[in-house]
Write an enzyme that holds these catalytic residues in place. Structure first.
Site, PDB file in Angstrom:
ATOM      1  N   LYS A  62      48.197 -21.262  88.768  1.00  0.00           N
ATOM      2  CA  LYS A  62      49.561 -20.635  88.847  1.00  0.00           C
ATOM      3  C   LYS A  62      49.348 -19.224  88.638  1.00  0.00           C
ATOM      4  O   LYS A  62      48.668 -18.986  87.576  1.00  0.00           O
ATOM      5  CB  LYS A  62      50.630 -21.405  87.844  1.00  0.00           C
ATOM      6  CG  LYS A  62      51.003 -22.450  88.054  1.00  0.00           C
ATOM      7  CD  LYS A  62      52.203 -22.730  89.103  1.00  0.00           C
ATOM      8  CE  LYS A  62      52.838 -24.017  89.302  1.00  0.00           C
ATOM      9  NZ  LYS A  62      53.831 -24.190  90.092  1.00  0.00           N
ATOM     10  N   LYS A  91      58.112 -31.035  98.366  1.00  0.00           N
ATOM     11  CA  LYS A  91      58.542 -31.690  97.180  1.00  0.00           C
ATOM     12  C   LYS A  91      59.783 -32.524  97.465  1.00  0.00           C
ATOM     13  O   LYS A  91      60.833 -31.863  97.781  1.00  0.00           O
ATOM     14  CB  LYS A  91      58.845 -30.510  96.041  1.00  0.00           C
ATOM     15  CG  LYS A  91      57.503 -29.493  95.946  1.00  0.00           C
ATOM     16  CD  LYS A  91      57.762 -28.566  94.929  1.00  0.00           C
ATOM     17  CE  LYS A  91      56.509 -27.815  94.663  1.00  0.00           C
ATOM     18  NZ  LYS A  91      56.653 -26.488  93.871  1.00  0.00           N
TER      19      LYS A  91
END
Length: 362
Positions: free
Chosen positions: A164, A272
């Protein structure tokens, strides 16, 4: 088979401060959906409704009311569910404005149709015969914390890492990538980064040029969603392959999915199910991406093991060899104990290990 739906709330507690460019998570609200066979109450399906604050379109103040009313409507219809009518019922029962609710009902119904065993799909993965390669996720934090995670994941035999980025100093993020590349070539360790839309349009090209020196596999969502022309122009010249993530959220019509991917032309898309409206919507994205020769992988969205289990079994329906984003099962102190095990950079389903639902009162 008479089916009735119940729901209840659960507060998941993170084991550490999980940092993203949208903020830091320490806990997360989730909702479990239990669909019982009234003729045989011991048979029940479980689904998870787990919208993400700041990202899911259905993380709204009245979500609990929506879940409750959907359960009441479902009960009143006295439905009979079969594989052939499941998607028809879901499309009429739940509006696309509530993707996480649709995912919860879809997976709970698939579970109960398969005998209430937490087997959403009968395949090699759920039979314990096949493992799914996954990436090791490196959360945002101090440079020291991120390097500590890198060492742990490398020791855990992951050959794909996902970092990230976009919240701490960019030079520090580059130094972490340099640290990995000094030890491991691109042939040894594949590196993905996820900016969560943190780059401005003005700075994105320069940052991608600098990231390109580290032989990255891909970058997820370098700029914010909703800027298709800017994203397409960026992808055309980017030295790093781009994967769309947030860009897909809220796009529910098949024709709009096709138009979006044709316009932006990404190298990859990230799926997702909780954020996109469930498994059927993911099937549509996969079909379109395959037709357009766009790669894809599936990622969990901080669900507990209930949601993760359904997503993993769905993923195993495809012979996709790319590492998937399914390594979130160990995030919480109070997760549901499950047969899901991360081992040697893979997620597998241990058929000798039983589910323990005590953590959620079942």
């Amino acid at each position: 088979m008479g089916l009735k739906a119940k729901w209840f709330k659960h507060l998941l507690k993170f084991k550490f401060e999980a940092g993203t460019s949208r903020g830091v998570y320490t806990e997360k609200e989730t909702y479990y959906l239990k669909i019982e066979d009234t003729e045989n109450p011991e048979v029940f399906g479980l689904g998870e409704i787990a919208p993400l604050q700041g990202l899911s379109i259905d993380h709204v103040p009245n979500l609990e009311e929506v879940i409750h009313n959907t359960c009441v409507t479902f009960d009143s219809l006295d439905l009979e569910i079969f594989p052939w009518n499941l998607n028809i019922i879901l499309s009429q029962l739940i509006d696309d404005a509530y993707p996480s609710v649709k995912f919860g009902f879809e997976t709970a119904l698939l579970d109960v149709m398969n005998g209430g065993r937490r087997i959403i799909f009968e395949n090699d993965f759920s039979a314990g015969k096949r493992a799914i390669p996954i990436n090791g996720l490196i959360w945002m934090g101090s440079k020291g914390f991120m390097l500590q995670q890198v060492e742990e994941k490398l020791n855990g035999e992951f050959d794909t890492l996902k970092l990230k980025i976009g919240a701490i100093n960019f030079e520090d993020e580059l130094s972490i990538l340099a640290f990995i590349r000094e030890k491991f070539s691109a042939g040894q360790i594949s590196l993905r980064v996820d900016a969560n839309g943190a780059f401005s349009v003005a700075e994105a090209a320069l940052k991608l040029a600098r990231l390109g020196t580290y032989q990255l596999h891909s970058i997820e969502q370098p700029i914010k969603a909703g800027q298709p022309e800017a994203m397409a122009a960026l992808i055309e010249k980017s030295p790093v392959p781009v994967a769309l993530d947030e860009e897909l959220i809220g796009v529910s019509e098949y024709v709009h999915k096709m138009q979006l991917l044709k316009k932006i032309k990404p190298q990859y898309i990230i799926l997702k199910p909780t954020l996109l409206g469930g498994l059927q919507h993911c099937r549509e994205w996969i079909e379109i991406a395959t037709r357009l020769q766009i790669g894809w992988w599936v990622t969990s969205a901080l669900e507990s093991n209930i949601g993760l289990n359904a997503i993993a079994q769905f993923t195993a329906e495809y012979k996709n060899t790319l590492p998937q984003g399914l390594g979130t099962g160990a995030l919480y102190h109070n997760n549901v104990e499950s047969p899901l095990i991360v081992e040697n950079g893979n997620l597998r389903f241990d058929t000798t290990k039983a589910w323990d639902l005590n953590a959620i009162g079942l």
